[in-house]
Design a protein around this motif. Structure first.
Motif, short mmCIF file in Angstrom:
data_model
loop_
_atom_site.label_atom_id
_atom_site.label_comp_id
_atom_site.label_asym_id
_atom_site.label_seq_id
_atom_site.Cartn_x
_atom_site.Cartn_y
_atom_site.Cartn_z
N PRO A 46 0.85 -1.19 0.00
CA PRO A 46 0.00 0.00 0.00
C PRO A 46 0.89 1.24 0.00
O PRO A 46 1.82 1.32 0.81
CB PRO A 46 -0.79 -0.14 1.31
CG PRO A 46 -0.83 -1.60 1.58
CD PRO A 46 0.49 -2.14 1.06
N LYS B 292 -5.52 6.67 4.94
CA LYS B 292 -5.23 6.24 3.56
C LYS B 292 -5.07 4.73 3.45
O LYS B 292 -5.39 4.14 2.42
CB LYS B 292 -4.00 6.98 3.04
CG LYS B 292 -4.34 8.45 2.78
CD LYS B 292 -3.31 9.20 2.00
CE LYS B 292 -3.91 10.55 1.54
NZ LYS B 292 -2.87 11.51 1.09
N PHE C 218 1.04 5.65 -0.99
CA PHE C 218 0.30 6.88 -1.30
C PHE C 218 1.13 8.10 -0.99
O PHE C 218 2.15 8.03 -0.31
CB PHE C 218 -1.02 6.92 -0.51
CG PHE C 218 -0.94 6.29 0.84
CD1 PHE C 218 -0.29 6.95 1.87
CD2 PHE C 218 -1.47 5.02 1.08
CE1 PHE C 218 -0.20 6.37 3.12
CE2 PHE C 218 -1.36 4.42 2.32
CZ PHE C 218 -0.72 5.11 3.35
N GLN D 292 -7.43 2.64 1.00
CA GLN D 292 -6.85 1.86 -0.08
C GLN D 292 -7.08 0.35 0.09
O GLN D 292 -7.26 -0.36 -0.89
CB GLN D 292 -5.35 2.15 -0.16
CG GLN D 292 -4.71 1.76 -1.49
CD GLN D 292 -3.31 2.34 -1.66
OE1 GLN D 292 -2.33 1.62 -1.53
NE2 GLN D 292 -3.21 3.62 -1.94
N THR D 293 -7.07 -0.11 1.35
CA THR D 293 -7.11 -1.56 1.57
C THR D 293 -8.39 -2.05 2.22
O THR D 293 -8.67 -3.25 2.18
CB THR D 293 -5.94 -1.99 2.48
OG1 THR D 293 -6.19 -1.50 3.81
CG2 THR D 293 -4.62 -1.44 1.99
#
Length: 368
Positions: free
Chosen positions: A273, A292, A275, A296-297
């Motif tokens: 992951p 984040k 960002f 994202q996950t």
DNA sequence: AACACGGGGCG
DNA sequence: CGCCCAGTGTT
């Protein structure tokens, strides 16, 4: 001297003398490179693609390893893409590896496993542009096809004392025309490689070795003492500094990874992951990490220590990459995310930064 | 014509 | 740290 010539060396007598001097020099100074063992178009192709924007010394070990794994176009066509990418790991411009694999399938499916011999057909294959098509056609098939790349752009620009940026379209048009004009009728394979070799070994970017150059007498830049001013530098792209973070989210010894999609950076490779980070100060950063990672996950995790900071560049970005650990708290994985065991990390194709991080995880999982 | 695309080598 | 490297494909 004919006035319709692009340069003095294009006068037909001079041209012949130029070719003779160049080939004689090459006979003496040709390097023993792994891809020069034969003219097998497959080997020429693999080497040319690997050499795109990549230096000879960097390519050597990759080329040998790749040829051992995939000795023929059929082997390559039958391979798993992840295996091709795994062997490309660290070389950069990973689209080249995907293109190579796709082109191999196309050569098997549409050309009966035989390499196209002409520039136009070669250029229909993914990853083969004007230069690479000319290189394969000339080097593997001795076709009368011109080439133009970093070494010969510099060499030809100096021969002409071309005063502008030779990488712009006007200069490119001129130099491609010249690259074609100077081609001999036969021995094109050696001639084109000799041009590149001379550019690489003698007509270097800085401190060109004009006293050792077999064609200094044909060189307008040298005659005018301009070899250090030509070629004119191209406008340099300026870098933008960015901060990014990767997070190693752990749960029962596994970590979260995902495969990068076809239209993003590192397409086909796996990554943690990752960002951009906008906030300043550890507290705000932690807050941003949590948000984040969740976004994202799908996982809520508690960030731990800063593992390491890696600086690297991608295109116009100068990236400062903070690598964090984090512990799984709650939630279910979403989208393309997967839980991966450390042992599996060794098999997945990763970017260089991803591999550096993965190695630490593999180490700590196996060792202590 | 301008950008995106990686990473390492070298002065 | 900036420049350079056996370019290609997309916008």
């Amino acid at each position: 001297m004919a006035t319709d010539c692009i340069s003095p060396i294009l006068d037909s007598k001079c041209k012949q003398a130029f070719r003779r001097r160049l080939l004689a020099w090459y006979a003496k100074h040709e390097r023993d490179l792994p891809w020069r063992k034969s003219q097998d178009p497959y080997r020429v192709w693999i080497s040319e693609v690997m050499l795109q924007q990549t230096q000879v010394e960097t390519v050597k070990p990759y080329f040998l390893r790749f040829l051992k794994a995939f000795p023929t176009v059929k082997n390559l066509a039958a391979a798993e893409e992840s295996q091709v990418l795994r062997l490309w790991e660290g070389l950069g411009y990973y689209r080249r590896a995907r293109g190579l694999h796709a082109a191999a399938k196309k050569i098997v499916a549409e050309h009966g496993g035989q390499f196209p011999r002409d520039v136009a057909t070669l250029q229909t294959l993914p990853g083969i542009g004007r230069y690479t098509a000319g290189a394969i056609a000339s080097i593997a098939f001795n076709q009368r096809a011109p080439i133009l790349e970093a070494n010969t752009i510099r060499l030809l620009a100096r021969l002409l004392a071309y005063p502008d940026d030779p990488t712009k379209s006007v200069g490119q048009r001129l130099l491609w025309a010249m690259a074609e004009e100077i081609l001999p009728r036969r021995d094109v394979a050696r001639f084109n490689q000799a041009l590149m070799e001379l550019g690489s070994l003698v007509c270097t970017p800085t401190q060109p070795k004009c006293d050792a150059c077999p064609v200094a007498r044909n060189c307008a830049a040298f005659q005018e003492g301009l070899q250090n001013e030509i070629p004119r530098a191209s406008v340099k792209m300026k870098f933008t500094d960015v901060r990014e973070a990767v997070v190693v989210v752990r749960k029962n010894g596994k970590v979260i990874m995902r495969q990068c999609g076809p239209d993003e950076r590192w397409a086909g490779l796996w990554d943690f992951p990752r960002f951009g980070i906008e906030s300043e100060g550890p507290l705000f950063v932690e807050e941003e990490l949590v948000a984040k990672v969740r976004d994202q996950t799908g996982i809520t995790a508690k960030p731990g220590s800063l593992l390491t900071t890696i600086k690297h560049g991608v295109t116009r970005y100068r990236i400062t990459l903070d690598c964090y650990t984090a512990q799984y708290k709650s939630g279910r994985l979403k989208g393309a995310m997967r839980w991966i065991r450390p042992a599996e990390l060794a098999e997945l194709p990763l970017s260089t930064t991803g591999r550096k991080l993965a190695n630490r995880i593999i180490q700590s999982a196996s060792g202590n």
